[in-house]
Structures are given as C-alpha cells and as structure tokens.
Design a protein around this motif. Structure first.
Motif, PDB file in Angstrom:
ATOM      1  N   LEU A 180     -13.498-104.332  28.950  1.00  0.00           N
ATOM      2  CA  LEU A 180     -12.633-103.866  27.867  1.00  0.00           C
ATOM      3  C   LEU A 180     -11.427-103.110  28.410  1.00  0.00           C
ATOM      4  CD1 LEU A 180     -14.904-102.721  24.897  1.00  0.00           C
ATOM      5  CD2 LEU A 180     -13.118-104.452  24.888  1.00  0.00           C
ATOM      6  N   PHE A 181     -11.623-102.359  29.465  1.00  0.00           N
ATOM      7  CA  PHE A 181     -10.497-101.643  30.078  1.00  0.00           C
ATOM      8  C   PHE A 181      -9.449-102.634  30.590  1.00  0.00           C
ATOM      9  CE2 PHE A 181      -8.425-100.048  33.917  1.00  0.00           C
ATOM     10  CZ  PHE A 181      -7.800 -98.920  33.419  1.00  0.00           C
ATOM     11  N   LEU A 182      -9.909-103.673  31.282  1.00  0.00           N
ATOM     12  CA  LEU A 182      -8.977-104.665  31.821  1.00  0.00           C
ATOM     13  C   LEU A 182      -8.255-105.411  30.703  1.00  0.00           C
ATOM     14  CD1 LEU A 182     -11.087-106.106  34.784  1.00  0.00           C
ATOM     15  CD2 LEU A 182      -9.171-104.514  34.906  1.00  0.00           C
ATOM     16  N   LEU A 183      -8.987-105.731  29.640  1.00  0.00           N
ATOM     17  CA  LEU A 183      -8.349-106.372  28.485  1.00  0.00           C
ATOM     18  C   LEU A 183      -7.300-105.450  27.867  1.00  0.00           C
ATOM     19  CD1 LEU A 183     -11.363-108.099  26.665  1.00  0.00           C
ATOM     20  CD2 LEU A 183      -9.413-109.235  27.743  1.00  0.00           C
ATOM     21  N   THR A 184      -7.609-104.171  27.806  1.00  0.00           N
ATOM     22  CA  THR A 184      -6.713-103.202  27.177  1.00  0.00           C
ATOM     23  C   THR A 184      -5.409-103.053  27.945  1.00  0.00           C
ATOM     24  OG1 THR A 184      -8.586-101.967  26.245  1.00  0.00           O
ATOM     25  CG2 THR A 184      -6.492-100.805  26.428  1.00  0.00           C
ATOM     26  N   ILE A 185      -5.477-103.073  29.270  1.00  0.00           N
ATOM     27  CA  ILE A 185      -4.250-102.878  30.047  1.00  0.00           C
ATOM     28  C   ILE A 185      -3.503-104.183  30.320  1.00  0.00           C
ATOM     29  CG2 ILE A 185      -5.223-100.827  31.160  1.00  0.00           C
ATOM     30  CD1 ILE A 185      -5.532-102.496  33.712  1.00  0.00           C
ATOM     31  N   PRO A 230      -1.685-106.184  28.372  1.00  0.00           N
ATOM     32  CA  PRO A 230      -0.292-106.244  27.912  1.00  0.00           C
ATOM     33  C   PRO A 230       0.665-105.481  28.818  1.00  0.00           C
ATOM     34  CG  PRO A 230      -1.766-105.857  26.060  1.00  0.00           C
ATOM     35  CD  PRO A 230      -2.593-105.732  27.298  1.00  0.00           C
ATOM     36  N   PHE A 231       0.222-104.376  29.409  1.00  0.00           N
ATOM     37  CA  PHE A 231       1.090-103.613  30.308  1.00  0.00           C
ATOM     38  C   PHE A 231       1.386-104.394  31.586  1.00  0.00           C
ATOM     39  CE2 PHE A 231      -1.137-100.446  27.764  1.00  0.00           C
ATOM     40  CZ  PHE A 231      -0.081 -99.670  27.324  1.00  0.00           C
ATOM     41  N   ILE A 232       0.443-105.202  32.006  1.00  0.00           N
ATOM     42  CA  ILE A 232       0.611-105.987  33.224  1.00  0.00           C
ATOM     43  C   ILE A 232       1.443-107.241  32.961  1.00  0.00           C
ATOM     44  CG2 ILE A 232      -0.626-107.319  34.984  1.00  0.00           C
ATOM     45  CD1 ILE A 232      -2.971-105.377  34.617  1.00  0.00           C
ATOM     46  N   LEU A 233       1.246-107.860  31.791  1.00  0.00           N
ATOM     47  CA  LEU A 233       1.877-109.151  31.508  1.00  0.00           C
ATOM     48  C   LEU A 233       3.350-109.036  31.145  1.00  0.00           C
ATOM     49  CD1 LEU A 233      -0.971-110.870  29.442  1.00  0.00           C
ATOM     50  CD2 LEU A 233      -0.328-111.315  31.817  1.00  0.00           C
ATOM     51  N   PHE A 234       3.741-107.918  30.522  1.00  0.00           N
ATOM     52  CA  PHE A 234       5.110-107.811  30.008  1.00  0.00           C
ATOM     53  C   PHE A 234       5.917-106.808  30.823  1.00  0.00           C
ATOM     54  CE2 PHE A 234       2.518-109.104  26.339  1.00  0.00           C
ATOM     55  CZ  PHE A 234       3.181-110.264  25.992  1.00  0.00           C
ATOM     56  N   LYS A 235       7.158-107.161  31.097  1.00  0.00           N
ATOM     57  CA  LYS A 235       8.035-106.265  31.856  1.00  0.00           C
ATOM     58  C   LYS A 235       8.294-104.982  31.086  1.00  0.00           C
ATOM     59  CE  LYS A 235      12.629-105.980  33.959  1.00  0.00           C
ATOM     60  NZ  LYS A 235      13.905-106.688  34.248  1.00  0.00           N
ATOM     61  N   TYR A 236       8.507-105.105  29.774  1.00  0.00           N
ATOM     62  CA  TYR A 236       8.820-103.947  28.954  1.00  0.00           C
ATOM     63  C   TYR A 236       7.687-103.671  27.963  1.00  0.00           C
ATOM     64  CZ  TYR A 236      13.471-105.695  30.316  1.00  0.00           C
ATOM     65  OH  TYR A 236      14.550-106.183  31.009  1.00  0.00           O
ATOM     66  N   PRO A 237       6.895-102.627  28.154  1.00  0.00           N
ATOM     67  CA  PRO A 237       6.023-102.185  27.055  1.00  0.00           C
ATOM     68  C   PRO A 237       6.924-101.634  25.940  1.00  0.00           C
ATOM     69  CG  PRO A 237       5.300-101.298  29.166  1.00  0.00           C
ATOM     70  CD  PRO A 237       6.676-101.855  29.374  1.00  0.00           C
ATOM     71  N   ILE A 238       6.951-102.319  24.811  1.00  0.00           N
ATOM     72  CA  ILE A 238       7.922-101.981  23.765  1.00  0.00           C
ATOM     73  C   ILE A 238       7.387-100.815  22.940  1.00  0.00           C
ATOM     74  CG2 ILE A 238       9.332-102.869  21.880  1.00  0.00           C
ATOM     75  CD1 ILE A 238       9.841-104.224  24.555  1.00  0.00           C
ATOM     76  N   LEU A 239       7.796 -99.616  23.316  1.00  0.00           N
ATOM     77  CA  LEU A 239       7.398 -98.377  22.662  1.00  0.00           C
ATOM     78  C   LEU A 239       8.670 -97.584  22.365  1.00  0.00           C
ATOM     79  CD1 LEU A 239       4.601 -97.537  25.251  1.00  0.00           C
ATOM     80  CD2 LEU A 239       4.281 -98.732  23.066  1.00  0.00           C
ATOM     81  N   LEU A 297       1.774 -95.105  32.186  1.00  0.00           N
ATOM     82  CA  LEU A 297       1.088 -95.424  30.934  1.00  0.00           C
ATOM     83  C   LEU A 297      -0.379 -95.782  31.174  1.00  0.00           C
ATOM     84  CD1 LEU A 297       3.848 -97.522  29.130  1.00  0.00           C
ATOM     85  CD2 LEU A 297       2.970 -95.305  28.390  1.00  0.00           C
ATOM     86  N   ILE A 298      -0.631 -96.602  32.178  1.00  0.00           N
ATOM     87  CA  ILE A 298      -2.015 -96.998  32.462  1.00  0.00           C
ATOM     88  C   ILE A 298      -2.832 -95.791  32.923  1.00  0.00           C
ATOM     89  CG2 ILE A 298      -3.470 -98.392  33.997  1.00  0.00           C
ATOM     90  CD1 ILE A 298      -1.318-100.559  33.881  1.00  0.00           C
ATOM     91  N   SER A 299      -2.187 -94.865  33.644  1.00  0.00           N
ATOM     92  CA  SER A 299      -2.901 -93.653  34.053  1.00  0.00           C
ATOM     93  C   SER A 299      -3.350 -92.857  32.833  1.00  0.00           C
ATOM     94  CB  SER A 299      -2.021 -92.792  34.960  1.00  0.00           C
ATOM     95  OG  SER A 299      -0.954 -92.194  34.244  1.00  0.00           O
ATOM     96  N   GLY A 300      -2.542 -92.891  31.759  1.00  0.00           N
ATOM     97  CA  GLY A 300      -2.953 -92.228  30.517  1.00  0.00           C
ATOM     98  C   GLY A 300      -4.233 -92.832  29.973  1.00  0.00           C
TER      99      GLY A 300
END
Length: 517
Positions: free
Chosen positions: A20-25, A27-36, A95-98
């Motif tokens: 679940l952790f790997l699934l959760t992160i 989007p951060f790995i796949l996309f250059k810009y986490p749109i926040l 972000l992933i460290s959070g």
C-alpha cells in the motif's frame, strides 16, 4: 477465538503495508509535477536557497536569511538537497518523506497503544491523500508526520530517566517548533491530554511533579515562540481569527477523507461513510477505544471544532488537525477478539479501506495526468522570458475546467523562478527564509490572492496597502516595475488589450506578454 488468524501474521502485515505504501507514492514517482496548490512556491524556495550563491539574477531579487522562527527546518532541508540534486526530485523526496513519517508515527503509536502492530494499521492509508496535501502545505504535511513520530516516542519513553527524558523531548519539541508551529501545537495537545487520560483511568492524582514532568519539555519552545512572536513583522493582520460559515466547518471536518472536493471526490466520501455505517450496523459490538486514548481524542476533537478557519493571519487552520485526529483514532481502536462480529467487521472494513485507497490514488493520478502536460507546456514557454526579469501573473475567472480546480494553477508561475531566475511577487517571503531585496521589496507580498486583469486596470490602491492578512498591494506601477505579464486565461481565447503589452507567446491555456517600458 478469532478465526481471522492472518491478521496477526507479521509477514502478511509487512507485505500489505509495504504494498500500500508503494501504491500510495506511485503518483509522486510517475509524474514530474505533483499538482498541489502551494507546491511550486516551495520548490522555488528550495531552488533559491540552493542556487543563490552562484546565480547573479537570484541574488539581485532575493535574500536568504535564517532567523528564529517556525517553518525553517523543512525549507532548509529542501534548500540543502537543492544544492546537489534536481529540484523536481528534491520536491518529491520531501513529500514522500512526509508520507514515511506519517506511516512511521502510526506504526509506533499502534504498537505502543495496542501492544502489537496488526493489519488494522493499514487503515491510515485512507487519509494520506487529504485536503492538506491538496493545498500543498508541504511544511505542515511533513511536520505532522514528525509530530506523530514524537507522539509514539512519548508513549513509549515517558517513564525513562527524568533528565534524559527532559533533554530528549525538549530537543524533539524544539525541532517541531522549527518545523511548524501547528505540528508543535498538536504534539503538545497530545502529550498533555494523554497524561491526563492516564491519570483519570489509573486513578493517579495530578501532582506538581507530574505537571512539571509534562510541561518541562515545552519551556525552550515557548521561549523561542515569544522571541519569534515579538519580533514577527505584523503585515496588517486585520482580524486575529475568523471562523467562516457552517460550510467551511463541514469541509474542515471531512478534510481527512477528501483531496479536492471535486464531484467524484464527494461521491467517494459519501460512499465511504455510508459503507462504514452499513458494515457497523450489520456487525455491531466488539469495537471500542483504548481508555488511555479517550481523553486525547476527545480533547483534539474539541480543538478541531472550535478551531477558526484563519488564525493570526494563517488561512486553512481548521482543516490541518482533522487528518491527524483520524490517524490517532484509527491507532486507538481496540478489537474484542472474543466477539465474532469483530472478525467480520474488521475484515470488511479493511476491504473497504483497500478499495477506497486505491480509488483515491487513481483519482489523484488522473488529475495529475491531465494537468502535467499543461505545466510542461508552460515550463517550455518560459524560454520567452528573459533571465532575471520581474514577472506578474493574472488569472481569469473560469467556468468549466472539466472538473479541475483553478487553484491548482495559482502558483504555477513560480516555475519561472526555477527556469529563468525571475522575481515573482507571490512567493512565500518573510514566513520562509526567503526575503525580497531592497530593489524588490516594494513589489513583493508574503501572501496574496491571484490578480485579475480588472485589478490591473482599476488600480484602486497604492503599493504597500494591506488588503488582507500578510497581503499587500504591489501592482500600482506594474507597467514600470514588471517586465512580463503571464495571463492564465484557460478557455478564454481573447487577448489583453492594454497599452504596453506585446504578446510573446500564446499557449493552449496561457499567454506571455512582454511589458514594453
């Protein structure tokens, strides 16, 4: 005796949690810009810190000053990493460290409250993609995870040698002060209420040694807070607090379950809450809260309810604590293993958690997949902006964005700082280690709402006029003070008909104008 044996299989728990952790992160790995929403501002802050010493244009527009104030550790960490790594990688690592800290804190708390880590702890992934993350409150998101870790350490180590405990937890509290003031606040609330809960349910008396034992760790952070507050630049805080309306409070209370409150997101919340209710009705009993966590949860719930929507000039204060409350609530649940309903209730609830978590990951990925090409198009077009120039942004009111939130574009122009070392007036100066120089302070604002073309045309106020907490007018003489105007127009195909503007580039949803002096 429960037949749900797999719930206590450590290997299975570990595999489920890691998956679940790997699934959760992902989007951060796949996309250059986490749109926040605020995320580009934090990236720009990291970039300035990491490059200002060898970048003439940045040094002309910005200063980096380290002072006694909150919000500096995460910013500083990003700045250090930006010296050695690609800035977009740095943002993802922060972000992933959070997420790592949030998960670690939940695991510690579940272990020391429940006595062991069980499969139930994976329920926390339901709250990772929340409204705090949507707004890109990077410093608080990471700091809240650190606060959860600190809570877990307090539960475990509260009975160690007094001097060691004071030194250790004074250091932790001080670290939280420099991370984020609200992270320190929720940690302090937890420690005090947790100790009161232990006194209530163990029938101990509240004595002066107990009080000193609780509050001594907060002495240094309190002194630092007083120093910071007295020296804090008051940028015209109009009102110390504002509660907003009933809708604002409901949005805050549901914020752990929601990412952006889009239509599909609201349906997900409705589905989740109804499903939990139905499962509970079908399988009643067998679930309670550990006694030692009742007072902390009740205290935090009261704080959440009475928390205003803005406090001392900080907006969004009411939806910062609810997701931490939900994490604490999840790790505080006690299951009666002798109750047959408990087995089925937990089993189906974990199934629901898995389904909803996967959907939220897909939902967020879909948003980022749609907006990432736009961000990339904008970044490519910044070649038409001269290095070191001063950039102003306007954003049109928009109707239909096909379900996307216009606020996700509010700070996109901060990418010009990264790509062209520009000055952009809406960076989070003063509250971070970034400050404007003498040459740019008159056209800078710590915070500010997005401008429209009408704001530029009407020009009602003088530079320096404070129209909202920490927000001041900076565009009075925009045709002389700025070099480029970025217009985020979305589906509006018309051009801005203002003297001094020369269209340099027309994108699919934005225009870049040169301001002819």
């Amino acid at each position: 005796m429960s037949d749900f044996k797999i719930d206590n299989n450590r290997y299975f728990i570990f595999c489920c949690f890691v998956l679940l952790f790997l699934l959760t992160i992902c989007p951060f790995i796949l996309f250059k810009y986490p749109i926040l929403v605020d995320y580009p501002n934090h990236l720009a802050s990291f970039y300035i810190q990491g490059n200002i010493d060898n970048n003439q244009w940045l040094s002309e527009n910005y200063l980096v000053k380290w002072e006694i104030k909150p919000y500096t550790i995460i910013e500083g960490l990003g700045g250090i990493l930006a010296k050695y790594f690609d800035i977009f990688l740095v943002g993802k690592v922060i972000l992933i460290s959070g997420i790592v800290f949030i998960c670690s804190g939940a695991l510690l708390l579940r272990k020391y409250i429940n006595g062991s880590i069980d499969l139930w702890v994976i329920s926390i992934f339901l709250f990772i993609y929340n409204h705090v993350l949507f707004f890109g409150f990077v410093n608080y998101y990471v700091s809240s995870g650190l606060a959860l870790v600190a809570m877990g350490l307090w539960v475990k180590l509260r009975n160690i040698n007094y001097i060691v405990k004071v030194l250790l937890f004074s250091s932790i509290s001080t670290m939280l002060f420099f991370c984020h003031l609200y992270a320190l606040g929720i940690y302090a609330i937890f420690v005090v209420s947790y100790e009161l809960g232990l006194i209530k349910y163990s029938y101990d008396k509240l004595s002066m040694p107990n009080i000193i034992n609780i509050i001594s760790q907060f002495l240094l952070p309190f002194i630092l807070f007083v120093i910071w507050w007295n020296g804090n630049v008051k940028n015209g805080v109009v009102t110390f607090y504002n509660y907003g309306d009933l809708t604002t409070k409901i949005v805050a209370l549901l914020s752990p379950f929601s990412f952006d409150y889009g239509q599909n997101d609201l349906l997900q919340i409705l589905f989740t809450l109804i499903s939990i209710l139905v499962i509970r009705i079908i399988y009643p009993g067998g679930v309670s809260i550990y006694n030692k966590m009742k007072i902390p949860l009740l205290t935090l719930l009261v704080v959440i309810i009475i928390m205003p929507s803005s406090l001392a000039g900080n907006w969004g204060t009411d939806f910062r604590y609810p997701f931490i409350f939900m994490v604490l609530f999840v790790v505080s649940i006690k299951f009666d293993e002798n109750n047959k309903n408990t087995v089925y209730f937990r089993r189906y609830l974990l199934g629901l958690v898995l389904v909803v978590t996967c959907y939220k990951i897909y939902y967020v990925s879909n948003i980022w997949n749609r907006i990432n090409p736009q961000y990339q198009e904008f970044e490519n077009a910044l070649q038409y902006v001269s290095p070191g120039s001063k950039v102003l942004t306007v954003q049109n009111d928009t109707g239909n964005l096909s379900g996307l939130d216009a606020r996700l574009y509010h700070h996109m122009s901060a990418l010009s700082i990264i790509q062209r070392s520009t000055f952009w007036p809406n960076l989070f100066t003063y509250v971070t280690p970034i400050y404007p120089t003498i040459k740019t302070e008159h056209i800078d604002t710590a915070w500010g709402s997005q401008l429209t073309v009408d704001d530029l045309v009407s020009n009602k106020y003088k530079n320096g006029y404070t129209y909202a907490p920490h927000a001041k007018v900076y565009w009075e003489n925009w045709t002389q003070d700025f070099d480029y105007l970025i217009s985020i127009r979305f589906e509006n195909l018309s051009t801005i008909d203002i003297k001094n503007l020369k269209l340099k580039f027309r994108g699919s949803f934005f225009d870049i104008y040169q301001i002819v002096h």
